[in-house]
Design an enzyme around this catalytic site. Sequence first.
Site, PDB file in Angstrom:
ATOM      1  N   SER A 125       0.830  -1.206   0.000  1.00 62.72           N
ATOM      2  CA  SER A 125       0.000   0.000   0.000  1.00 62.72           C
ATOM      3  C   SER A 125       0.861   1.252   0.000  1.00 62.72           C
ATOM      4  CB  SER A 125      -0.865  -0.034   1.269  1.00 62.72           C
ATOM      5  OG  SER A 125      -1.483   1.198   1.477  1.00 62.72           O
ATOM      6  N   TYR A 150      -2.302  -1.135  10.924  1.00 69.30           N
ATOM      7  CA  TYR A 150      -2.489  -1.666   9.572  1.00 69.30           C
ATOM      8  C   TYR A 150      -1.269  -1.364   8.699  1.00 69.30           C
ATOM      9  CZ  TYR A 150      -3.817  -1.836   4.710  1.00 69.30           C
ATOM     10  OH  TYR A 150      -3.812  -2.084   3.358  1.00 69.30           O
ATOM     11  N   LYS A 154       1.743  -3.839   6.751  1.00 65.74           N
ATOM     12  CA  LYS A 154       2.179  -3.811   5.339  1.00 65.74           C
ATOM     13  C   LYS A 154       3.698  -3.655   5.258  1.00 65.74           C
ATOM     14  CE  LYS A 154      -1.603  -4.697   3.480  1.00 65.74           C
ATOM     15  NZ  LYS A 154      -1.792  -5.988   2.854  1.00 65.74           N
ATOM     16  N   GLY A 297      -4.511  11.628  11.481  1.00 69.26           N
ATOM     17  CA  GLY A 297      -3.647  10.679  10.766  1.00 69.26           C
ATOM     18  C   GLY A 297      -3.614  10.900   9.261  1.00 69.26           C
ATOM     19  N   ASP A 298      -4.517  11.762   8.734  1.00 67.71           N
ATOM     20  CA  ASP A 298      -4.539  11.987   7.277  1.00 67.71           C
ATOM     21  C   ASP A 298      -3.361  12.835   6.837  1.00 67.71           C
ATOM     22  OD1 ASP A 298      -6.709  10.503   6.591  1.00 67.71           O
ATOM     23  OD2 ASP A 298      -8.070  12.179   6.232  1.00 67.71           O
TER      24      ASP A 298
HETATM   25  P1  NAD Z   1     -11.095  -6.944   1.181  1.00 69.69           P
HETATM   26  O1  NAD Z   1     -11.304  -6.928   2.656  1.00 69.69           O
HETATM   27  O2  NAD Z   1     -12.248  -6.617   0.304  1.00 69.69           O
HETATM   28  O3  NAD Z   1     -10.512  -8.366   0.728  1.00 69.69           O
HETATM   29  C1  NAD Z   1      -9.725  -9.154   1.545  1.00 69.69           C
HETATM   30  C2  NAD Z   1     -10.294 -10.556   1.493  1.00 69.69           C
HETATM   31  O4  NAD Z   1      -9.470 -11.425   2.284  1.00 69.69           O
HETATM   32  C3  NAD Z   1     -11.697 -10.664   2.059  1.00 69.69           C
HETATM   33  O5  NAD Z   1     -12.513 -11.333   1.125  1.00 69.69           O
HETATM   34  C4  NAD Z   1     -11.551 -11.472   3.350  1.00 69.69           C
HETATM   35  O6  NAD Z   1     -12.676 -12.279   3.593  1.00 69.69           O
HETATM   36  C5  NAD Z   1     -10.289 -12.264   3.078  1.00 69.69           C
HETATM   37  N1  NAD Z   1      -9.483 -12.599   4.275  1.00 69.69           N
HETATM   38  C6  NAD Z   1      -9.035 -11.746   5.233  1.00 69.69           C
HETATM   39  N2  NAD Z   1      -8.316 -12.422   6.146  1.00 69.69           N
HETATM   40  C7  NAD Z   1      -8.301 -13.720   5.754  1.00 69.69           C
HETATM   41  C8  NAD Z   1      -7.717 -14.907   6.278  1.00 69.69           C
HETATM   42  N3  NAD Z   1      -7.025 -14.911   7.407  1.00 69.69           N
HETATM   43  N4  NAD Z   1      -7.903 -16.068   5.614  1.00 69.69           N
HETATM   44  C9  NAD Z   1      -8.612 -16.105   4.458  1.00 69.69           C
HETATM   45  N5  NAD Z   1      -9.186 -15.015   3.918  1.00 69.69           N
HETATM   46  C10 NAD Z   1      -9.048 -13.828   4.552  1.00 69.69           C
HETATM   47  O7  NAD Z   1      -9.862  -5.966   0.889  1.00 69.69           O
HETATM   48  P2  NAD Z   1      -9.345  -5.359  -0.490  1.00 69.69           P
HETATM   49  O8  NAD Z   1      -9.707  -3.922  -0.528  1.00 69.69           O
HETATM   50  O9  NAD Z   1      -9.739  -6.227  -1.616  1.00 69.69           O
HETATM   51  O10 NAD Z   1      -7.791  -5.437  -0.235  1.00 69.69           O
HETATM   52  C11 NAD Z   1      -7.014  -6.531  -0.684  1.00 69.69           C
HETATM   53  C12 NAD Z   1      -5.581  -6.335  -0.251  1.00 69.69           C
HETATM   54  O11 NAD Z   1      -5.101  -5.099  -0.770  1.00 69.69           O
HETATM   55  C13 NAD Z   1      -5.376  -6.268   1.262  1.00 69.69           C
HETATM   56  O12 NAD Z   1      -4.166  -6.888   1.573  1.00 69.69           O
HETATM   57  C14 NAD Z   1      -5.288  -4.775   1.519  1.00 69.69           C
HETATM   58  O13 NAD Z   1      -4.543  -4.501   2.673  1.00 69.69           O
HETATM   59  C15 NAD Z   1      -4.565  -4.304   0.278  1.00 69.69           C
HETATM   60  N6  NAD Z   1      -4.807  -2.887  -0.039  1.00 69.69           N
HETATM   61  C16 NAD Z   1      -6.083  -2.435  -0.135  1.00 69.69           C
HETATM   62  C17 NAD Z   1      -6.314  -1.087  -0.426  1.00 69.69           C
HETATM   63  C18 NAD Z   1      -7.705  -0.544  -0.489  1.00 69.69           C
HETATM   64  O14 NAD Z   1      -7.875   0.660  -0.336  1.00 69.69           O
HETATM   65  N7  NAD Z   1      -8.727  -1.355  -0.731  1.00 69.69           N
HETATM   66  C19 NAD Z   1      -5.229  -0.233  -0.643  1.00 69.69           C
HETATM   67  C20 NAD Z   1      -3.929  -0.745  -0.551  1.00 69.69           C
HETATM   68  C21 NAD Z   1      -3.723  -2.085  -0.251  1.00 69.69           C
HETATM   69  C1  WQD Z   2      -9.408   9.640   0.891  1.00 71.07           C
HETATM   70  C2  WQD Z   2      -9.570  11.131   1.161  1.00 71.07           C
HETATM   71  C3  WQD Z   2      -9.969  11.657   3.471  1.00 71.07           C
HETATM   72  C4  WQD Z   2     -13.871   9.822   3.864  1.00 71.07           C
HETATM   73  C5  WQD Z   2      -6.845   4.622   2.949  1.00 71.07           C
HETATM   74  C6  WQD Z   2      -5.809   3.929   3.790  1.00 71.07           C
HETATM   75  C7  WQD Z   2      -4.643   3.523   2.935  1.00 71.07           C
HETATM   76  C8  WQD Z   2      -5.097   2.716   1.736  1.00 71.07           C
HETATM   77  C9  WQD Z   2      -6.169   3.417   0.972  1.00 71.07           C
HETATM   78  C10 WQD Z   2      -5.067   0.389   2.296  1.00 71.07           C
HETATM   79  C11 WQD Z   2      -8.854  11.596   2.437  1.00 71.07           C
HETATM   80  C12 WQD Z   2     -11.155  12.038   2.615  1.00 71.07           C
HETATM   81  C13 WQD Z   2     -12.670  10.265   3.362  1.00 71.07           C
HETATM   82  C14 WQD Z   2     -14.865  10.767   4.193  1.00 71.07           C
HETATM   83  C15 WQD Z   2     -13.410  12.518   3.440  1.00 71.07           C
HETATM   84  N1  WQD Z   2      -5.699   1.468   2.138  1.00 71.07           N
HETATM   85  N2  WQD Z   2     -12.446  11.593   3.156  1.00 71.07           N
HETATM   86  N3  WQD Z   2     -14.602  12.094   3.960  1.00 71.07           N
HETATM   87  O1  WQD Z   2      -7.134   7.657   3.820  1.00 71.07           O
HETATM   88  O2  WQD Z   2      -6.238   8.061   1.477  1.00 71.07           O
HETATM   89  O3  WQD Z   2      -6.265   5.794   2.385  1.00 71.07           O
HETATM   90  O4  WQD Z   2      -7.249   3.766   1.871  1.00 71.07           O
HETATM   91  O5  WQD Z   2      -3.914   0.161   2.196  1.00 71.07           O
HETATM   92  O6  WQD Z   2      -3.807   2.783   3.740  1.00 71.07           O
HETATM   93  O7  WQD Z   2      -5.383   4.813   4.802  1.00 71.07           O
HETATM   94  O8  WQD Z   2      -8.393   6.834   1.762  1.00 71.07           O
HETATM   95  O9  WQD Z   2     -10.743   6.855   1.048  1.00 71.07           O
HETATM   96  O10 WQD Z   2     -10.224   6.966   3.520  1.00 71.07           O
HETATM   97  O11 WQD Z   2      -9.725   8.933   2.085  1.00 71.07           O
HETATM   98  O12 WQD Z   2     -13.206  13.736   3.278  1.00 71.07           O
HETATM   99  O13 WQD Z   2     -15.948  10.452   4.684  1.00 71.07           O
HETATM  100  O14 WQD Z   2     -10.957  11.383   1.391  1.00 71.07           O
HETATM  101  O15 WQD Z   2      -9.769  12.608   4.474  1.00 71.07           O
HETATM  102  O16 WQD Z   2      -8.345  12.873   2.192  1.00 71.07           O
HETATM  103  P1  WQD Z   2      -6.967   7.194   2.441  1.00 71.07           P
HETATM  104  P2  WQD Z   2      -9.858   7.319   2.135  1.00 71.07           P
END
Ligand code: NAD
Ligand code: WQD
Length: 335
Positions: A125, A150, A154, A297-298
């Site tokens: 991430s 979290y 990562k 934290g933002d």
């Molecule tokens: P998500 O929660 O939709 O998908 C994760 C899936 O993993 C879920 O279906 C959940 O049921 C499954 N899971 C969790 N723990 C498990 C375990 N112990 N055993 C088996 N299955 C398990 O999340 P996502 O948004 O699709 O994210 C996927 C990956 O990408 C994650 O590693 C997340 O940290 C990373 N990521 C997500 C974002 C984002 O904003 N969505 C951004 C950066 C990185």
């Molecule tokens: C985006 C922008 C908020 C909600 C998060 C995780 C990051 C990664 C991606 C996993 C920010 C603003 C949000 C609301 C708002 N995930 N906002 N009102 O914080 O950039 O990243 O998701 O790895 O680790 O921290 O994403 O979608 O929460 O926010 O104004 O109700 O929208 O302040 O500027 P973020 P977000």
Amino acid sequence: MRKILVTGGLGYIGSHTVVELLEQNFEVVIVDDLSNSKQWILDRIKKITNKEPKWYNVDLKNSENLNLVFEENKIDGIIHFAAYKAVGESQQKPVEYYENNIIGLLNLLKCTQKYDVKSFIFSSSCTVYGQADELPITENAPLKKPESVYGKTKQFGEEIISDVASISNFNTILLRYFNPIGAHPSALIGELPLGIPNNLIPFVTQTAAGIRKELSIFGNDYPTLDGTAIRDYIYVVDLAKAHIKGLTRLLNNENSSNIEIYNLGTGKGSSVKEVVDAFENANNLKVNYKYAPRREGDITSAYADASLAKEQLNWEAKTSLEECLRTAWNWQKTL
Ligand code: NAD
Ligand code: WQD
């Protein structure tokens, strides 16, 4: 046909990636314990692709059950999505987050050694960069101490995988996603936020749908053009396609080093206000919003330099912000 294990393959990014894999004729085995997904996503995947991935309702923390998956399937490569991902919740439940995201990863890595799987893609991430000193953010930017548990899972995950790769014949790509948004054009799969969404786009779509009264825009006093914070919003289907590029590179031994790291973003920053405006324009509707204090934290601004992925993976984001927001709204309407 190459057999790919997708952990978390019923989740948001995982399900879109499974669709792309099936459409490119990979055989797919999903491990997902439904901790943040629904079984009907599997039916939707079948409906989109006319293909049937194998699914194991297995928790990665359960090493014995995980071993069975490898006993029953000769796996050629792994895409590891499964993790808990809610930043705020991770502060409240540090033990659960470390346990799920780290033990799950360790169990999986043990299987790669035992069953000789050499190609491994990890979901990292942009959170590992924190507020970067320079924008756009390149892969060489120094990693900052993460603000959340979290984020630490990562960073630790990246380090653990790199340590394994440094002592074994194991090839890995760490993909650092920026802000994934949108849903499949079929509107059959998309993001399923539990409870009140933390992320911007599901909050916007739920507000437009009348599920939430009003969107709070967190902070209008940032040093940006319109005072709201800037992020790099990347379409989930574009993101999914990058996984196939990375995986193919590893399977074909085209990687230049056994650990490669790529940013996955559009390279373009958009402010929260620009996102709200784009959503309204794309869907021809209005969103109730107010300005609220900054969220703890933002950071002010984060967007990717995605040129390395373009050069090495031959991948770039193609979908406009408005198009992404149209798919997000089409998905919301089905929920
Ligand atoms: P998500 O929660 O939709 O998908 C994760 C899936 O993993 C879920 O279906 C959940 O049921 C499954 N899971 C969790 N723990 C498990 C375990 N112990 N055993 C088996 N299955 C398990 O999340 P996502 O948004 O699709 O994210 C996927 C990956 O990408 C994650 O590693 C997340 O940290 C990373 N990521 C997500 C974002 C984002 O904003 N969505 C951004 C950066 C990185
Ligand atoms: C985006 C922008 C908020 C909600 C998060 C995780 C990051 C990664 C991606 C996993 C920010 C603003 C949000 C609301 C708002 N995930 N906002 N009102 O914080 O950039 O990243 O998701 O790895 O680790 O921290 O994403 O979608 O929460 O926010 O104004 O109700 O929208 O302040 O500027 P973020 P977000």
